[in-house]
Design a protein around this motif. Structure first.
Motif, PDB file in Angstrom:
ATOM      1  N   LEU A 120       0.679  -1.265   0.430  1.00 34.74           N
ATOM      2  CA  LEU A 120       0.432   0.238  -0.206  1.00 34.74           C
ATOM      3  C   LEU A 120       0.090   0.847  -0.383  1.00 34.74           C
ATOM      4  N   ALA A 121       1.815   1.126   0.250  1.00 35.26           N
ATOM      5  CA  ALA A 121       2.566   2.541   0.658  1.00 35.26           C
ATOM      6  C   ALA A 121       3.630   2.462  -0.865  1.00 35.26           C
ATOM      7  N   VAL A 122       4.139   1.377  -1.463  1.00 37.99           N
ATOM      8  CA  VAL A 122       4.332   2.486  -2.893  1.00 37.99           C
ATOM      9  C   VAL A 122       3.853   2.078  -4.005  1.00 37.99           C
ATOM     10  N   SER A 123       2.504   1.816  -3.828  1.00 42.93           N
ATOM     11  CA  SER A 123       1.898   1.574  -4.838  1.00 42.93           C
ATOM     12  C   SER A 123       1.823   2.707  -5.769  1.00 42.93           C
ATOM     13  N   PRO A 124       1.769   2.733  -7.187  1.00 38.66           N
ATOM     14  CA  PRO A 124       2.172   3.590  -7.924  1.00 38.66           C
ATOM     15  C   PRO A 124       0.208   4.582  -7.764  1.00 38.66           C
ATOM     16  N   LEU A 125      -0.932   3.751  -7.747  1.00 37.95           N
ATOM     17  CA  LEU A 125      -1.855   4.751  -8.127  1.00 37.95           C
ATOM     18  C   LEU A 125      -2.200   5.225  -6.372  1.00 37.95           C
ATOM     19  N   LEU A 126      -1.727   3.979  -5.903  1.00 36.50           N
ATOM     20  CA  LEU A 126      -2.585   5.375  -4.056  1.00 36.50           C
ATOM     21  C   LEU A 126      -1.878   5.618  -4.127  1.00 36.50           C
ATOM     22  N   CYS A 127      -0.176   6.650  -4.368  1.00 36.36           N
ATOM     23  CA  CYS A 127       0.681   7.340  -4.109  1.00 36.36           C
ATOM     24  C   CYS A 127       0.569   8.158  -5.080  1.00 36.36           C
ATOM     25  N   ALA A 128      -0.024   8.047  -6.234  1.00 36.35           N
ATOM     26  CA  ALA A 128      -0.497   9.185  -6.912  1.00 36.35           C
ATOM     27  C   ALA A 128      -1.709  10.231  -6.549  1.00 36.35           C
ATOM     28  N   SER A 263       3.640  -0.587 -14.829  1.00 35.76           N
ATOM     29  CA  SER A 263       3.324  -1.727 -15.065  1.00 35.76           C
ATOM     30  C   SER A 263       3.210  -2.172 -13.619  1.00 35.76           C
ATOM     31  N   GLU A 264       1.627  -2.090 -12.980  1.00 35.58           N
ATOM     32  CA  GLU A 264       1.477  -3.040 -11.464  1.00 35.58           C
ATOM     33  C   GLU A 264       1.461  -4.680 -11.732  1.00 35.58           C
ATOM     34  N   ALA A 265       1.965  -4.864 -13.185  1.00 33.39           N
ATOM     35  CA  ALA A 265       1.305  -6.203 -12.717  1.00 33.39           C
ATOM     36  C   ALA A 265       1.508  -7.766 -11.705  1.00 33.39           C
ATOM     37  N   GLY A 266       3.243  -7.429 -11.462  1.00 33.25           N
ATOM     38  CA  GLY A 266       3.763  -8.158 -10.115  1.00 33.25           C
ATOM     39  C   GLY A 266       2.981  -8.194  -9.302  1.00 33.25           C
ATOM     40  N   MET A 267       1.805  -6.966  -8.661  1.00 32.36           N
ATOM     41  CA  MET A 267       1.016  -7.000  -7.984  1.00 32.36           C
ATOM     42  C   MET A 267      -0.175  -8.090  -7.756  1.00 32.36           C
ATOM     43  N   THR A 357       7.986   6.742  -7.523  1.00 34.68           N
ATOM     44  CA  THR A 357       9.537   7.943  -7.372  1.00 34.68           C
ATOM     45  C   THR A 357       8.899   9.335  -8.713  1.00 34.68           C
ATOM     46  N   ALA A 358       9.110   8.371  -9.866  1.00 36.15           N
ATOM     47  CA  ALA A 358       8.761   8.611 -11.221  1.00 36.15           C
ATOM     48  C   ALA A 358       6.658   9.066 -11.295  1.00 36.15           C
ATOM     49  N   ALA A 359       6.238   8.381 -11.063  1.00 34.99           N
ATOM     50  CA  ALA A 359       4.916   9.164 -10.664  1.00 34.99           C
ATOM     51  C   ALA A 359       4.442  10.355  -9.890  1.00 34.99           C
ATOM     52  N   VAL A 360       4.748  10.576  -9.201  1.00 38.59           N
ATOM     53  CA  VAL A 360       4.177  11.528  -8.114  1.00 38.59           C
ATOM     54  C   VAL A 360       5.932  12.472  -7.991  1.00 38.59           C
ATOM     55  N   ARG A 362       9.257  12.893 -10.878  1.00 42.52           N
ATOM     56  CA  ARG A 362       9.971  13.462 -11.954  1.00 42.52           C
ATOM     57  C   ARG A 362       8.324  13.288 -13.064  1.00 42.52           C
ATOM     58  N   PHE A 363       7.487  12.758 -12.686  1.00 41.61           N
ATOM     59  CA  PHE A 363       6.235  12.992 -13.975  1.00 41.61           C
ATOM     60  C   PHE A 363       4.771  12.834 -13.606  1.00 41.61           C
ATOM     61  N   PRO A 364       4.443  14.119 -12.289  1.00 39.07           N
ATOM     62  CA  PRO A 364       3.381  14.171 -12.085  1.00 39.07           C
ATOM     63  C   PRO A 364       2.434  15.017 -12.574  1.00 39.07           C
ATOM     64  N   ASN A 365       2.958  15.451 -13.533  1.00 43.32           N
ATOM     65  CA  ASN A 365       2.202  16.030 -14.683  1.00 43.32           C
ATOM     66  C   ASN A 365       1.658  16.092 -15.862  1.00 43.32           C
ATOM     67  N   ASP A 366       2.947  14.886 -15.993  1.00 44.21           N
ATOM     68  CA  ASP A 366       3.378  14.417 -18.004  1.00 44.21           C
ATOM     69  C   ASP A 366       2.616  13.504 -18.374  1.00 44.21           C
ATOM     70  N   VAL A 367       2.075  13.450 -19.349  1.00 47.91           N
ATOM     71  CA  VAL A 367       1.125  12.704 -19.927  1.00 47.91           C
ATOM     72  C   VAL A 367       2.026  11.419 -20.222  1.00 47.91           C
ATOM     73  N   ARG A 368       3.242  11.286 -19.879  1.00 55.25           N
ATOM     74  CA  ARG A 368       4.042   9.940 -20.183  1.00 55.25           C
ATOM     75  C   ARG A 368       3.520   9.123 -18.869  1.00 55.25           C
ATOM     76  N   ASN A 369       3.032   9.978 -18.311  1.00 54.66           N
ATOM     77  CA  ASN A 369       2.230   8.516 -16.614  1.00 54.66           C
ATOM     78  C   ASN A 369       0.946   8.714 -16.944  1.00 54.66           C
ATOM     79  N   PRO A 370       1.135   7.222 -17.329  1.00 51.95           N
ATOM     80  CA  PRO A 370       0.131   6.452 -17.575  1.00 51.95           C
ATOM     81  C   PRO A 370      -1.446   7.113 -16.382  1.00 51.95           C
ATOM     82  N   LEU A 371      -1.045   7.630 -15.170  1.00 49.94           N
ATOM     83  CA  LEU A 371      -1.957   7.800 -14.462  1.00 49.94           C
ATOM     84  C   LEU A 371      -2.402   9.051 -14.476  1.00 49.94           C
TER      85      LEU A 371
END
Length: 485
Positions: A120-128, A263-267, A357-360, A362-371
């Motif tokens: 939960l702490a490191v999920s890109p979706l939940l963090c973003a 990808s969050e396929a591992g989760m 870390t990339a999502a929140v 480096r790319f918090p407002n960048d369309v390269r971030n799928p979130l």
């Protein structure tokens, strides 16, 4: 290993979750939905109160809690609100979700709970989206509280657990109408484990929780019928329609958007292992969690209206299942299989953390971030700074007005705060040439064919991704701007 004796591991897990949610919280531009929420919050601060609208804007808890946060910070108006104060509400709720598995150790096991907290702490979706001032972080927090109460009741049959669960479910309903999908999924999950609890106080629990739920609705809406009317009157935007595989593409499919892989396929793989663990150990809570998660994912996939943040509650449950699955694999395996399990879990955590870390950051407002969804263009900050500079150096601008033409202008009102009088018009007013600045939205510019070439100078700015606005600055204001440089 005695995991019960290593509960201090929760401290770094919680600190990691808090850091990922709070650090540099104010940096990305305000999203349109955040700006709308800020305006509703300002209504409370400025004494206008709150008026529930069944067709728009969801429930009252977001603005109610945010108004309290703003009051503590000494902010009493729309002009005084700041981004950090607003987003703190979401970040705090997101951080509380990380603690959820600690309260479910009896169902998840000590190791499963700790790993679930880490996921939960490191999920890109939940963090973003725990860094965005929208309803979903609150909805996820209240859903987490409901799950804790549900797990508590399944193991204790304590009526007080049912009362607390009804209260938490009521807070979900007071946050957003999509609570109904989650509640329906939990009901289906309870039916799936019904044979294990028949005759064990289920009727009393249902009565207690229903009473607490209705009382919460009365407190939030005054008349609960106002809340239920939203299921008939809520207006969805066709622009948010997506295919049934949208969430698969968003969360599971491997994507390379240079320089980042997503990808969050591992989760998801570990969550499937959690489902197997729940059935192998006949753990009621895990079975309920598995069934309800599957129902939520199916319903959200079937609904045409889709946004990334709608996945926060289902993905929270995926993380819990993943924690149980990872712990079950590591505990049951021996020799090379256990080593493989530890390696896999470590790789999943590291890849999740790298993506987050990339999502929140480096790319918090960048369309390269799928979130990222309908992001505010950085241009809007530049426009705000330019208009603020005009206010400082142009008497004509200070004594003038701004006109906004067209619809879909959010988050523009947030960035025009504290400047000069601003009017919002669906149709151009008769005296449009007299406005110091005119900002035309694409729909208005195309429909009305606004022509101010004789009186204004024209500039282009981005408002949101692929949504440009045309800015007209009156000639005398423009001359003062140039002279003041």
């Amino acid at each position: 290993m005695n995991w019960q004796g290593c509960r201090w591991f929760w401290i770094p897990v919680l600190l990691l979750g808090i850091g990922l949610r709070f650090f540099a919280l104010s940096d990305p531009p305000l999203h349109a939905d955040e700006a709308v929420g800020a305006k509703i919050t300002a209504g409370r601060l400025e004494g206008r109160g709150y008026d529930f609208r069944p067709s728009h804007f969801h429930g009252p808890t977001l603005s109610w809690i945010a108004a309290g946060s703003a009051a503590l910070a000494g902010q009493t108006s729309f002009a005084q609100l700041d981004v950090f104060t607003l987003r703190t509400v979401a970040a705090l709720c997101g951080s509380l979700v990380v603690v959820l598995p600690f309260l479910l150790r009896r169902s998840l096991g000590e190791m499963g709970a700790l790993l679930g907290g880490l996921f939960l702490a490191v999920s890109p979706l939940l963090c973003a989206y725990s860094r965005v001032f929208i309803h979903e972080p609150l909805l996820t927090c209240f859903a987490a509280a409901t799950l804790v109460c549900l797990g508590w009741w399944l193991h204790s049959r304590n009526p007080f657990a049912a009362v607390c669960g009804g209260f938490a479910l009521g807070l979900m309903a007071a946050t957003k109408e999509t609570f109904a999908i989650t509640a329906f999924s939990w009901f289906i999950g309870l039916l799936a484990v019904w044979r294990h609890h028949r005759g064990h106080g289920l009727a009393v629990a249902a009565l207690c929780s229903s009473g607490a739920f209705v009382m919460t609705l009365f407190a939030a809406y005054g008349n609960p019928l106002h809340f239920f009317s939203t299921f008939v009157n809520y207006a969805t935007d066709p622009a948010h329609a997506r295919s049934a595989f949208y969430y698969w593409d968003l969360l599971i499919a491997l994507k390379h958007r240079p320089p980042q892989w997503w990808s969050e396929a591992g989760m998801a793989v570990l969550a499937i292992a959690g489902v197997w663990t729940g059935w192998r150990k006949a753990e009621t809570f895990l079975r309920l969690l598995a069934v309800s998660t599957a129902v939520q994912l199916a319903v959200y996939s079937a609904i045409a209206y889709k946004t990334p943040w709608l996945m926060m509650v289902p993905w929270m449950q995926v993380c819990l299942l993943a924690g149980a699955g990872a712990a079950g694999w590591i505990s049951a395996a021996r020799g090379p299989l256990r080593v493989a399990g530890i390696v896999l879990v470590s790789l999943v955590v590291l890849f999740q953390l790298q993506q987050t870390t990339a999502a929140v950051f480096r790319f918090p407002n960048d369309v390269r971030n799928p979130l990222v969804y309908s992001p505010t263009a950085p241009d809007i900050v530049g426009l705000r700074d330019r208009l603020q500079a005009l206010k400082n150096r142009s008497p004509s601008f200070r004594s003038g007005r701004i006109a906004i033409l067209g619809s879909g202008y959010w988050p523009l009102p947030w960035y025009l705060r504290g400047l000069v009088e601003t009017g919002y018009f669906e149709e151009p007013p008769w005296n449009l040439e007299s406005f110091a600045v005119v900002i035309a939205m694409p729909d208005s510019a195309a429909r009305e064919g606004v022509d101010l070439s004789a009186t204004h100078e024209m500039f282009y700015y981005g408002l949101r991704h692929e949504v440009p606005v045309t800015v007209f600055i009156r000639n005398d204001v423009r001359e003062e701007e140039v002279a003041g440089r």
